[in-house]
Structures are given as C-alpha cells and as structure tokens.
Design a protein around this motif. Structure first.
Motif, PDB file in Angstrom:
ATOM      1  N   VAL A 263       0.835  -1.197   0.000  1.00  0.00           N
ATOM      2  CA  VAL A 263       0.000   0.000   0.000  1.00  0.00           C
ATOM      3  C   VAL A 263       0.870   1.248   0.000  1.00  0.00           C
ATOM      4  O   VAL A 263       0.660   2.177  -0.793  1.00  0.00           O
ATOM      5  N   VAL A 264       1.867   1.266   0.884  1.00  0.00           N
ATOM      6  CA  VAL A 264       2.748   2.431   0.980  1.00  0.00           C
ATOM      7  C   VAL A 264       3.498   2.648  -0.322  1.00  0.00           C
ATOM      8  O   VAL A 264       3.611   3.779  -0.822  1.00  0.00           O
ATOM      9  N   GLU A 265       3.992   1.564  -0.904  1.00  0.00           N
ATOM     10  CA  GLU A 265       4.729   1.687  -2.164  1.00  0.00           C
ATOM     11  C   GLU A 265       3.811   2.201  -3.273  1.00  0.00           C
ATOM     12  O   GLU A 265       4.222   3.037  -4.097  1.00  0.00           O
ATOM     13  N   ALA A 266       2.565   1.720  -3.276  1.00  0.00           N
ATOM     14  CA  ALA A 266       1.611   2.171  -4.300  1.00  0.00           C
ATOM     15  C   ALA A 266       1.316   3.658  -4.156  1.00  0.00           C
ATOM     16  O   ALA A 266       1.152   4.370  -5.156  1.00  0.00           O
ATOM     17  N   VAL A 267       1.264   4.139  -2.920  1.00  0.00           N
ATOM     18  CA  VAL A 267       1.038   5.569  -2.701  1.00  0.00           C
ATOM     19  C   VAL A 267       2.269   6.371  -3.126  1.00  0.00           C
ATOM     20  O   VAL A 267       2.169   7.402  -3.809  1.00  0.00           O
ATOM     21  N   LYS A 268       3.444   5.876  -2.747  1.00  0.00           N
ATOM     22  CA  LYS A 268       4.686   6.604  -3.066  1.00  0.00           C
ATOM     23  C   LYS A 268       4.936   6.688  -4.570  1.00  0.00           C
ATOM     24  O   LYS A 268       5.454   7.693  -5.068  1.00  0.00           O
ATOM     25  N   THR A 269       4.576   5.642  -5.282  1.00  0.00           N
ATOM     26  CA  THR A 269       4.810   5.638  -6.743  1.00  0.00           C
ATOM     27  C   THR A 269       3.689   6.333  -7.508  1.00  0.00           C
ATOM     28  O   THR A 269       3.801   6.531  -8.728  1.00  0.00           O
TER      29      THR A 269
ATOM     30  N   ASP B 225      -7.093   5.222 -10.107  1.00  0.00           N
ATOM     31  CA  ASP B 225      -5.962   5.263  -9.170  1.00  0.00           C
ATOM     32  C   ASP B 225      -6.428   5.609  -7.752  1.00  0.00           C
ATOM     33  O   ASP B 225      -5.659   6.117  -6.943  1.00  0.00           O
ATOM     34  N   THR B 226      -7.695   5.332  -7.470  1.00  0.00           N
ATOM     35  CA  THR B 226      -8.233   5.550  -6.127  1.00  0.00           C
ATOM     36  C   THR B 226      -8.719   4.226  -5.542  1.00  0.00           C
ATOM     37  O   THR B 226      -9.067   3.298  -6.268  1.00  0.00           O
ATOM     38  N   VAL B 227      -8.748   4.154  -4.210  1.00  0.00           N
ATOM     39  CA  VAL B 227      -9.179   2.950  -3.492  1.00  0.00           C
ATOM     40  C   VAL B 227     -10.277   3.339  -2.501  1.00  0.00           C
ATOM     41  O   VAL B 227     -10.179   4.371  -1.818  1.00  0.00           O
TER      42      VAL B 227
ATOM     43  N   LYS C 297     -23.775  -0.862  -2.120  1.00  0.00           N
ATOM     44  CA  LYS C 297     -23.991   0.001  -3.272  1.00  0.00           C
ATOM     45  C   LYS C 297     -22.905  -0.204  -4.339  1.00  0.00           C
ATOM     46  O   LYS C 297     -23.072   0.208  -5.478  1.00  0.00           O
ATOM     47  N   TYR C 298     -21.767  -0.848  -3.967  1.00  0.00           N
ATOM     48  CA  TYR C 298     -20.677  -0.958  -4.949  1.00  0.00           C
ATOM     49  C   TYR C 298     -19.794  -2.187  -4.770  1.00  0.00           C
ATOM     50  O   TYR C 298     -18.882  -2.412  -5.554  1.00  0.00           O
ATOM     51  N   ASN C 299     -20.053  -3.042  -3.778  1.00  0.00           N
ATOM     52  CA  ASN C 299     -19.112  -4.145  -3.544  1.00  0.00           C
ATOM     53  C   ASN C 299     -19.234  -5.276  -4.562  1.00  0.00           C
ATOM     54  O   ASN C 299     -18.416  -6.196  -4.559  1.00  0.00           O
ATOM     55  N   LYS C 300     -20.253  -5.207  -5.422  1.00  0.00           N
ATOM     56  CA  LYS C 300     -20.375  -6.229  -6.462  1.00  0.00           C
ATOM     57  C   LYS C 300     -20.039  -5.672  -7.848  1.00  0.00           C
ATOM     58  O   LYS C 300     -20.207  -6.357  -8.860  1.00  0.00           O
ATOM     59  N   LEU C 301     -19.542  -4.433  -7.876  1.00  0.00           N
ATOM     60  CA  LEU C 301     -19.082  -3.845  -9.135  1.00  0.00           C
ATOM     61  C   LEU C 301     -17.683  -4.357  -9.452  1.00  0.00           C
ATOM     62  O   LEU C 301     -16.890  -4.639  -8.546  1.00  0.00           O
ATOM     63  N   ASP C 302     -17.371  -4.450 -10.708  1.00  0.00           N
ATOM     64  CA  ASP C 302     -16.026  -4.851 -11.125  1.00  0.00           C
ATOM     65  C   ASP C 302     -15.170  -3.597 -11.247  1.00  0.00           C
ATOM     66  O   ASP C 302     -15.038  -3.002 -12.315  1.00  0.00           O
ATOM     67  N   LEU C 303     -14.578  -3.186 -10.130  1.00  0.00           N
ATOM     68  CA  LEU C 303     -13.786  -1.954 -10.107  1.00  0.00           C
ATOM     69  C   LEU C 303     -12.294  -2.215 -10.242  1.00  0.00           C
ATOM     70  O   LEU C 303     -11.491  -1.284 -10.256  1.00  0.00           O
ATOM     71  N   GLY C 304     -11.911  -3.499 -10.333  1.00  0.00           N
ATOM     72  CA  GLY C 304     -10.527  -3.831 -10.617  1.00  0.00           C
ATOM     73  C   GLY C 304      -9.604  -3.754  -9.404  1.00  0.00           C
ATOM     74  O   GLY C 304     -10.050  -3.669  -8.258  1.00  0.00           O
ATOM     75  N   GLU C 305      -8.312  -3.782  -9.691  1.00  0.00           N
ATOM     76  CA  GLU C 305      -7.276  -3.782  -8.663  1.00  0.00           C
ATOM     77  C   GLU C 305      -6.195  -2.772  -9.010  1.00  0.00           C
ATOM     78  O   GLU C 305      -6.120  -2.286 -10.139  1.00  0.00           O
ATOM     79  N   ILE C 306      -5.365  -2.491  -8.010  1.00  0.00           N
ATOM     80  CA  ILE C 306      -4.166  -1.683  -8.224  1.00  0.00           C
ATOM     81  C   ILE C 306      -2.990  -2.475  -7.675  1.00  0.00           C
ATOM     82  O   ILE C 306      -2.842  -2.620  -6.457  1.00  0.00           O
ATOM     83  N   GLY C 307      -2.199  -3.041  -8.547  1.00  0.00           N
ATOM     84  CA  GLY C 307      -1.052  -3.829  -8.108  1.00  0.00           C
ATOM     85  C   GLY C 307      -1.430  -4.974  -7.204  1.00  0.00           C
ATOM     86  O   GLY C 307      -0.726  -5.269  -6.230  1.00  0.00           O
ATOM     87  N   GLY C 308      -2.559  -5.629  -7.502  1.00  0.00           N
ATOM     88  CA  GLY C 308      -3.014  -6.758  -6.679  1.00  0.00           C
ATOM     89  C   GLY C 308      -3.867  -6.351  -5.504  1.00  0.00           C
ATOM     90  O   GLY C 308      -4.397  -7.216  -4.789  1.00  0.00           O
ATOM     91  N   ILE C 309      -4.033  -5.047  -5.271  1.00  0.00           N
ATOM     92  CA  ILE C 309      -4.866  -4.557  -4.171  1.00  0.00           C
ATOM     93  C   ILE C 309      -6.249  -4.216  -4.728  1.00  0.00           C
ATOM     94  O   ILE C 309      -6.366  -3.367  -5.615  1.00  0.00           O
ATOM     95  N   PRO C 310      -7.317  -4.882  -4.261  1.00  0.00           N
ATOM     96  CA  PRO C 310      -8.667  -4.554  -4.754  1.00  0.00           C
ATOM     97  C   PRO C 310      -8.987  -3.087  -4.501  1.00  0.00           C
ATOM     98  O   PRO C 310      -8.547  -2.502  -3.504  1.00  0.00           O
ATOM     99  N   ARG C 311      -9.769  -2.523  -5.392  1.00  0.00           N
ATOM    100  CA  ARG C 311     -10.101  -1.106  -5.239  1.00  0.00           C
ATOM    101  C   ARG C 311     -11.235  -0.881  -4.239  1.00  0.00           C
ATOM    102  O   ARG C 311     -11.524   0.274  -3.895  1.00  0.00           O
TER     103      ARG C 311
END
Length: 561
Positions: A397-403, A435-437, A447-461
């Motif tokens: 998470v920290v690395e994803a924020v820093k990059t 690029d938001t989580v 309201k949104y947990n069954k939407l396909d919102l994808g991942e960021i570097g393996g981290i679910p959005r």
C-alpha cells in the motif's frame, strides 16, 4: 395539568421522531415512522429513554451493590439498543421495559436516599414520576419526547448526544455478549444521559459532551474489536460465495457474532446450510467460522431489500439485531427475532437460561421442511480488510502511494437505505478514477461491492473492513498510515470521507472520527434532521462537515479538479 399543557398536548403530533436519515420530509415522522414504527411504540420508546435518564441521574455518585450496579449498566445498554431504528416494533416489549425501569429506578433511589437523605427535593421528574397502567404510560410518553425541549439548539445537541449513546450502547451490547466490558464506558453513558436533564447546561457544554462521546465511541469500538478478534480470530482477506447450494438453509442477518457462533454449532450435521445477509456478511472473514462446511455464503444485499429477498430465500430467517422491516405475510411464519429485535406476531428466541446457549432448534426443524433458497445471483465478493489484514500488506500500500499508483483513498463507510438518491454512491464509486481505493465498512458497501472496479497492483479497489462497528478499523488504518508517512495531522493523508448514514450507530462513528481529529467529512444523502441550523453551522465551521450534491461536482470538490 394546566390549560396550556393540555392545549400543547392536543396540538402536538401523534409522535415525533427524527433519529434516522429517512425522517419524513427531512424533518421528522409525526404520524408513524417511515421505518414502520407505530406512533404509540415510538412514544413508549421516548418514555423508556426518559426513565433511563432518571435512573442514570440517581446512580451518579451513589455506591450501589455490585450486582445492582451491573444490572443498571446492562439495563441501560440493552434498553438504548432496543430503541435504535428498525430494532424493535413490539409494544409489549416496551411496556415491560418501562415497568422494569420503574422497578430498577426505585431500587437505585432507595440507596440514594440512604446516602443522600437531604437531596430528594432536587430530583428531576424523570427520577420520581410513577405510574402503573399502560394508559398512564401512553399519556406521559407524549409529554417527554423530543419536542419537550423547546430550545431548538439545546434539543439538537441533546438528541445528537442521545443518538450517539444509542450507537455506543449497540456496540457495548455486542462486546458484553462476549464477556468484554468497560466500566468507564458504562459510567460515561449514565453521566451523559443524566446531563440531558440538566437545564443549566448551555450549548457549549453539550458540544463538549458530544465530543467526549466521540472519545468513548473510539473506546467502545476498540473494545468490540478486541472482543471479536480475541474470540474469533483476526479477520482474513476472504472470497465469499453469493450463489446458493441445493440444501435447505437458514439466513442470519444483523450484527451479533455470538448468535452466529451458536447457530453454526447447532446446525452442524443437520443437513441445513447457513447463509449470511446484509451486515452479517463479515462473519465469513473470521477464522473461527471457516471450519464449518455448512457455512456456505452470503445471500442478498442490504437490509432494506429484505422483503423480496426473505421471500425468495424459502427457509427460516434469524434477525439478531436491528435492521428488521415489517415482514410480509408470505414469510412472517419463517422469520425469527432474538436479542433486542422484535416484531408483533414474529417468533422470538429468548436468551438461554443460566448462561446456556439460545435454543435454535425451532429454526432448524422448520428449515428441514423448506425448499433450498432461490438463486438471486452468482459469483464471489471479497472482504476482510480489517486493520490487521491491511497492515499485513502495508508495504504494498505504501509503495503504491509513493509511486502514485494510488493517488487517494475514499472512506465510503456507513449505512445503506431505501432512498433512490442513494444511487449516488454507486455512481460515485463507478466514476472514481482508477488510481483511487475505496475503504468501506457497514452495509453502505452493497452500493458498490459487487461492481467490477478492478485492482491496483493486486490490491482490490474496494477494501471492506466489515460491519459498521469496523469503521474503527478504518480509523486505525488511517492512524497507522499517518505514522508510516511521518505526518503530524491525520488530515494530511490522501484520504477523503464520503460517508452514507442511516441510523444511530453511524452517529457514534461520526463523533468518534471527530474526536480523532478527522475533518471535512461529507454526509449523505441528506444531513441529519436533528441538526439545527446553528448546530450544523458549528460542525461546518469547526470540523468542515458537509453534505453531498451530485457526483460530478462532488468529484471535482474531492479531487480538486
């Protein structure tokens, strides 16, 4: 009763309740609750709360025998919880609780009179009023409700505090079920309830008390987190099936994990599967429940869709806490309540005797005669991102924020509800930049947990921490990120707060966040009706509290675009 008082009662509404987000016309329910609560039940709830204030006043600075002191704390907690929106609609329950309150208050008064023999003349009405008939209860109830405080700002602050205490009571109750208690929390609840009877307190005093309630809100959510995790293990990142099996099932809804545990034990080996509904979904994240092969998935969505979903489930439904709505005739013979939940004509499962488990055999036997659930959907949803789970991937998470892979977190915790305007939260989640989580807890996630919102570097959005009380996890995550990034102010984190609220547990979560120093929280779909213009102004000026408008404009506001 003088003529002015008589005229006031004649002209006042049948009831007045504005404790939830769906208060009629955005001001208050005056004939019956939008939730389905009859006016007489609403009034009796007001009278019960009034008597709790009297008991609390009498117990201050009085040395009570340990057993009586424990009974007072338990009764206050239990009764406040019973008055939360969508918890209990049964008039008989509140008549009995009022009788119990009068008896308990007399016991406390006896000890107070012994220790303070000269103080009787200064006791408030809530500490001395007596009656023994339902007719007298109904008459008094119409005199002591919300509108009995004439000053709008004092009324607003008293109700804000009272609703925060109701939320605190709910979380205290769940911790108590697992034998976790905190005497400081219990004493604060009494002190705060008693303070709402004090006409010498000004707005500034009540604002301070509300902020103190936030402090104890953090404390009680931490207590419940400890109770849940010590008993059932730290929540784990888990994929939960949302389809159905071909065996009969029992559907369990609400929040009480102790009921979850007892039901799973009693259904083991019976050929009956167990499904979660709404706020019970996070039970799947706890290691202790994963050993049960017949614990097979989550069925349905948030609480307000239960009429259609309960009908389709085909088997028995167990409501463990608030969130029940008036049931349809088509399934009223299959719905059971327990704990503080109740509805006239619905089966109620009482507490076990002498510390024994509740007896769920009636549900199990009925389930065996029922068809399997009708399938509503298929697939999986992922959750279990409580503070320990998130911290286990903190480096990512920290690395994803820093990059810059993650630019911003959005806390979208809270409650779901019936209003069509709540589609805003689905649209908002869908339109957030990739690029938001989203950090979430509570039934707002549906309201949104069954939407396909994808991942960021393996981290679910969408990171689901759990039930509404697990908003504590979101606060812990924010505080740990603040420490990791070496920040002095939690508000310097790339976190925005766009929270949906519905009932009183959301109030204590809000007060807890304010105590932790979080600012610029946006609440929707409407601001609470119980906030007077002046009180709302204080919250805006001191804490940056705001409402919502539309997705496009709010997105620009949050993202600075």
């Amino acid at each position: 009763m003088n003529k002015n008082e008589t005229d006031r009662l004649i002209n006042q509404p049948s009831m007045f309740c504005f404790q939830c987000q769906e208060a009629s016309k955005g001001t208050g329910c005056t004939v019956a609750g939008v939730c389905g609560k009859p006016h007489d039940v609403a009034n009796l709830q007001d009278l019960l709360v009034y008597l709790l204030k009297g008991i609390s006043f009498l117990s201050l600075d009085v040395r009570l025998p340990e057993e009586l002191d424990h009974s007072v704390s338990l009764f206050i907690t239990d009764s406040l919880f019973a008055t939360i929106t969508n918890a209990n609609f049964d008039r008989a329950v509140f008549v009995n609780k009022i009788r119990e309150a009068l008896f308990l208050r007399q016991e406390v008064l006896t000890y107070r009179n012994e220790q303070f023999p000269d103080a009787a003349a200064v006791l408030p009405d809530a500490a001395v009023w007596q009656a023994d008939s339902e007719q007298a209860f109904d008459a008094k109830a119409r005199q002591v409700g919300v509108l009995s405080t004439s000053n709008e700002d004092i009324r607003s602050l008293r109700e804000l505090l009272t609703y925060g205490l109701k939320g605190m009571a709910a979380y205290t109750y769940h911790a108590w079920q697992l034998n976790y208690t905190d005497n400081e929390v219990d004493l604060f609840m009494r002190r705060a309830l008693a303070a709402t009877l004090d006409d010498t307190l000004e707005a500034a005093d009540l604002i301070s008390l509300n902020m103190e309630a936030g402090k104890f809100g953090v404390k009680v959510m931490a207590l419940l987190d400890e109770a849940n995790t010590s008993t059932y293990g730290q929540p784990e990142i888990t994929k939960v099936n949302i389809g159905v099996q071909n065996r009969p099932g029992i559907l369990i809804s609400g929040h009480d994990l102790k009921d979850m545990e007892e039901l799973l034990k009693q259904t083991e080996g019976t050929g009956v599967d167990v499904y979660t509904h709404s706020e019970m979904l996070p039970a799947h994240y706890y290691p202790a429940f994963k050993k049960y092969d017949h614990f097979v998935g989550n069925y349905g969505n948030a609480w307000w869709k239960q009429n259609a979903e309960f009908e389709a489930f085909n088997g028995p439904i167990l409501m463990t806490t608030n969130c029940i709505v008036p049931p349809r005739k088509s399934y009223i013979d299959r719905i059971y309540t327990t704990g503080n939940t109740g509805y006239p004509g619905v089966h109620h499962i009482p507490e076990g005797e002498n510390g024994q488990s509740k007896d769920f055999s009636a549900l199990i036997e009925q389930a065996k005669r029922c068809l399997p659930p009708t399938e509503l959907e298929t697939g999986e949803i992922i959750g279990g991102f409580a503070h320990e789970a998130v911290m286990s991937v903190a480096d990512q998470v920290v690395e994803a924020v820093k990059t810059g892979a993650i630019k911003r977190f959005f806390v979208m915790a809270g409650c779901d509800g019936r209003m069509k305007s709540r589609s805003y939260y689905t649209d908002f989640a869908e339109q957030l930049p990739r690029d938001t989580v989203i950090l979430t807890a509570g039934c707002a996630k549906y309201k949104y947990n069954k939407l396909d919102l994808g991942e960021i570097g393996g981290i679910p959005r969408v990171l689901d921490a759990g039930q509404c009380n697990d908003s504590y996890s979101l606060a812990v995550i924010a505080l740990k990120l603040k420490e990791v990034f070496g920040l002095d102010d939690i508000n310097d984190l790339p976190i925005s707060y766009n929270i949906a609220w519905y009932e009183q547990k959301a109030v204590i979560v809000l007060l807890a966040l304010l105590h932790l120093g979080v600012k610029n929280i946006h609440l929707g779909p409407t601001l609470p009706a119980f906030l007077s213009p002046n009180v709302a102004k204080v919250l805006v000026e001191n804490f940056g509290i705001g409402g919502i408008t539309n997705v496009e404009d709010d997105m620009k506001m949050f993202l600075g675009a």
